[in-house]
Design an enzyme around this catalytic site. Structure first.
Site, PDB file in Angstrom:
ATOM      1  N   HIS A 175      -2.077   0.187   2.071  1.00 56.11           N
ATOM      2  CA  HIS A 175      -0.921   0.276   2.038  1.00 56.11           C
ATOM      3  C   HIS A 175      -0.363   0.064   0.746  1.00 56.11           C
ATOM      4  O   HIS A 175       0.442   0.906   0.252  1.00 56.11           O
ATOM      5  CB  HIS A 175      -0.065  -0.233   3.360  1.00 56.11           C
ATOM      6  N   GLU A 176      -0.312  -0.936   0.422  1.00 55.17           N
ATOM      7  CA  GLU A 176       0.406  -1.394  -0.980  1.00 55.17           C
ATOM      8  C   GLU A 176      -0.345  -0.592  -1.880  1.00 55.17           C
ATOM      9  O   GLU A 176       0.396  -0.110  -3.090  1.00 55.17           O
ATOM     10  CB  GLU A 176       0.247  -2.907  -1.139  1.00 55.17           C
TER      11      GLU A 176
ATOM     12  N   HIS B 248       1.181   2.716  -2.554  1.00 56.99           N
ATOM     13  CA  HIS B 248       2.562   2.600  -3.290  1.00 56.99           C
ATOM     14  C   HIS B 248       2.181   2.589  -4.609  1.00 56.99           C
ATOM     15  O   HIS B 248       2.769   2.937  -5.717  1.00 56.99           O
ATOM     16  CB  HIS B 248       3.273   1.366  -3.064  1.00 56.99           C
TER      17      HIS B 248
ATOM     18  N   HIS C 274       1.311   5.458  -6.460  1.00 53.07           N
ATOM     19  CA  HIS C 274       2.654   6.315  -6.878  1.00 53.07           C
ATOM     20  C   HIS C 274       3.112   5.882  -8.060  1.00 53.07           C
ATOM     21  O   HIS C 274       3.670   6.818  -8.885  1.00 53.07           O
ATOM     22  CB  HIS C 274       3.578   6.169  -5.670  1.00 53.07           C
TER      23      HIS C 274
END
Length: 671
Positions: A466-467, A470, A473
């Site tokens: 999940h992290e 990010h 991105h």
């Protein structure tokens, strides 16, 4: 005194010179850099040339660069490696930065120039990104009080300053309460059911505190295993109460009044600008657009998910009754959910953990980034770090430097709970040079013990992915302006990349590449891999209701703050449709709801579920064409690298070919 923060960084990639930074450097650095940035603004205002996109909008976008870097360093330390001195400095610095920001956004002469460019935008040949920057700059000023009269501008500024200090205090109180509690246990029999690896972790914690026996804390890697495995129901209750009482104990760290003050200030801020409430103000700049649409979205999910959730809880109650528990409580949930999961799928987190060594999971996520986006990761010792546990990586694409990555994985006293991605330096293109970002991923996983490496639960595996979603991105960012780069997108779009990447954790063909026993190298047996995949939607109804409850509560605080007379009463009333267990009068969630009272999720917590629609729909596209499909990966890479340069729905449709369908989420979750 030579202040390293005020010098040009001579480190590799001009990375943060942590070895040279002293705490006493921060306040004078902020004071000096605010003056420097104010001079840059004065230069824009005093320029006698005709206002243009370049000498106003672009100049403003690139102003305050050094201040931004120092702010990132400081506030990242305040989250990941804080102490009393840093927290004290934060209380001094936050008002300074808020006032500085307010002075810019309420600078009448500056706004007149911005408005002139905005009103005459047709005469400029602006590309999409420039058009977006102009629109966002103009709106940002209006939403920060530029059109208010002088008296209201002053009110707006004072509210903003007060909000910054109160939000900071909220987080400091939660951290203090987390650190202040520990449970010392001398008899091992009290910890029956807890696996040996966790017991060793508790022994190590006791040893660190010069105590015999075992110590359990409220840090997630300590707290969660006890709630999952401890047969001692009274012990589970005690820990759950301690966790649920954080900042709800009528002591110096109590957050009840702070919540009321924060939501009242936000309401005042919104009303000054002509909005009905703070949620209206926030959601005007989100994909959702209005509180009504958010509530409708959450209620639609609630209607679909509740029957599944109720059925799941009934199954747990049957297990609990067999143990003589007639009235199941919330502190029983995790324990019986784990029992049911083991029964249904023959999956035991502790049995799985040896197959998920942290380093191997990280290698897998790095490998996935290489497969999808052509990124190469190389660990380096040439980058200074803020703590010895931090590791640093250079990232390359086709031999060209792409980004710097810091990873920080283990709990410490000075680190707040949870997991997050952040940056020390944003990406931008200036004077033809592409300034690459410095990204950080921070988690709270179980530390290595004296005889085992760090082994992750499957939930921690998905957290890392999940992290890292990010992080991608930020890593892939390729925009001109720093304020449109990377994760600088609409808040209900920002969770798409993170939640999208989690999907890979459940794909058997990918799991087989890294789920290997840390001692033997044996691949996790195929039947276990299939069971992980099959168990993806285990307790999905309950988890969906829980997230919906948080979203509804968030909307409540930011649409009807005048009804918040008592925090506990308000929380119970707002979440009653999603609560499946009796409420305990001694506990409350709101007083440690840092996402909305300290972080950036005020009137935006719904975005986790909103982005799930996007990620389910996006991953379905991959599933239909191959989860490593290079053509689709290339299109997805464009979405990530574009940051906030286009409307998120336009970016999504360019990638997918159509708008996302809520049915994709419902199908994935409930079949």
């Amino acid at each position: 005194m030579q202040n390293s923060l005020l010098q040009t960084f001579t480190t590799k990639y001009q990375s943060a010179p942590f070895n040279d930074i002293k705490e006493e450097h921060f306040l004078p650095a902020f004071q000096e850099l605010i003056k420097v940035s104010e001079k840059e603004i004065d230069g824009i205002v005093e320029n006698r040339e005709e206002p243009t996109f370049e000498n106003v909008i672009e100049a403003l976008a690139f102003s305050g660069e050094k201040l931004e870097v120092v702010s990132s360093i400081f506030f990242n330390l305040n989250s990941a490696e804080t102490n009393d001195e840093i927290q004290k400095i934060a209380q001094e610095v936050s008002p300074l930065l808020t006032e500085f920001s307010a002075n810019i956004s309420q600078n009448k002469a500056l706004f007149e120039k911005i408005k002139k460019v905005f009103d005459q935008k047709e005469k400029y040949s602006l590309n999409d990104e420039q058009q977006m920057l102009l629109n966002e700059t103009y709106k940002g000023f209006v939403r920060s009080g530029a059109l208010l009269n002088e008296a209201d501008k002053e009110k707006f500024k004072n509210i903003s300053i007060e909000l910054s200090t109160k939000s900071l205090q909220f987080g400091q109180n939660v951290l203090a309460e987390t650190n202040n509690y520990f449970k010392h246990i001398t008899e091992e029999k009290e910890l029956a059911g807890i696996p040996e690896a966790i017991l060793q972790q508790y022994r190590d914690e006791a040893k660190e505190r010069n105590l015999d026996g075992f110590v359990v804390t409220l840090q997630y890697p300590s707290f969660l295993p006890l709630m999952t495995y401890a047969e001692n129901r009274e012990l589970r209750k005690e820990l759950a109460l301690a966790n649920g009482k954080k900042s709800f104990q009528n002591n110096e760290f109590d957050n009840q009044n702070l919540i009321k003050e924060i939501i009242a200030l936000k309401q005042q801020k919104a009303k000054l600008l002509g909005y009905k409430n703070y949620a209206d103000y926030v959601l005007e700049e989100r994909m959702a657009k209005s509180p009504e649409k958010v509530k409708s979205f959450l209620n639609e999910l609630l209607e679909k998910a509740k029957p599944f959730a109720e059925k799941e809880i009934e199954e747990l109650k049957t297990l609990a009754k067999a143990d003589g528990i007639e009235q199941m409580e919330s502190y029983d949930h995790t324990f019986y959910a784990e029992k049911l999961r083991k029964q249904k799928f023959d999956i035991d987190d502790e049995e799985l953990k040896p197959y998920f060594q942290l380093e191997k999971v990280q290698d897998a996520v790095f490998g996935l980034a290489k497969t999808l986006f052509g990124l190469e990761f190389k660990e380096t010792t040439e980058i200074q770090k803020y703590h010895e546990e931090v590791k640093t990586y250079e990232i390359f694409e086709g031999g060209t430097f792409k980004a710097l990555l810091y990873t920080d994985y283990f709990p410490r006293k000075g680190k707040r709970a949870g997991a997050w991605m952040t940056s020390f330096k944003s990406q931008s293109i200036k004077n033809g040079k592409n300034n690459r970002p410095h990204i950080s991923v921070v988690c709270n996983f179980s530390k290595p013990t004296s005889d085992t490496p760090s082994l992750l639960t499957f939930q921690e595996v998905t957290t890392l992915f999940h992290e890292f979603g990010h992080a991608l991105h930020g890593i892939l960012a390729n925009t001109t302006y720093p304020n449109l780069s990377g994760t600088s997108v609409k808040w209900d779009f920002v969770e798409l990349p993170s939640q999208f990447l989690e999907n890979y954790c459940y794909e058997p063909e990918f799991l087989k590449t890294f789920a290997k026993h840390y001692e033997t190298g044996e691949v996790l047996p195929n039947e276990k891999i299939l069971k992980i995949s099959d168990s993806k939607n285990f307790m999905e109804g309950y988890q969906t209701l829980r997230q919906i409850g948080f979203g509804i509560l968030d909307m409540g605080y930011h649409t009807i703050p005048e009804k918040v007379a008592d925090i506990k009463t308000f929380e119970v009333e707002e979440t009653k449709a999603t609560n499946l267990y009796p409420s305990n009068p001694e506990t409350v969630m709101s007083t440690s709801f840092s996402h909305i009272f300290q972080g950036g999720y005020s009137a935006g917590y719904y975005s986790y579920k909103w982005a799930e629609v996007l990620d389910a729909d996006a991953f379905q596209y991959f599933k239909e064409n191959g989860i490593f499909n290079p053509e689709i990966a290339a299109k997805y890479k464009v979405l990530l690298s574009s940051g906030g340069t286009k409307d998120p729905m336009e970016l999504y449709k360019n990638f997918r070919g159509s708008e996302p369908k809520v049915e994709s989420l419902l199908k994935r979750a409930f079949g």
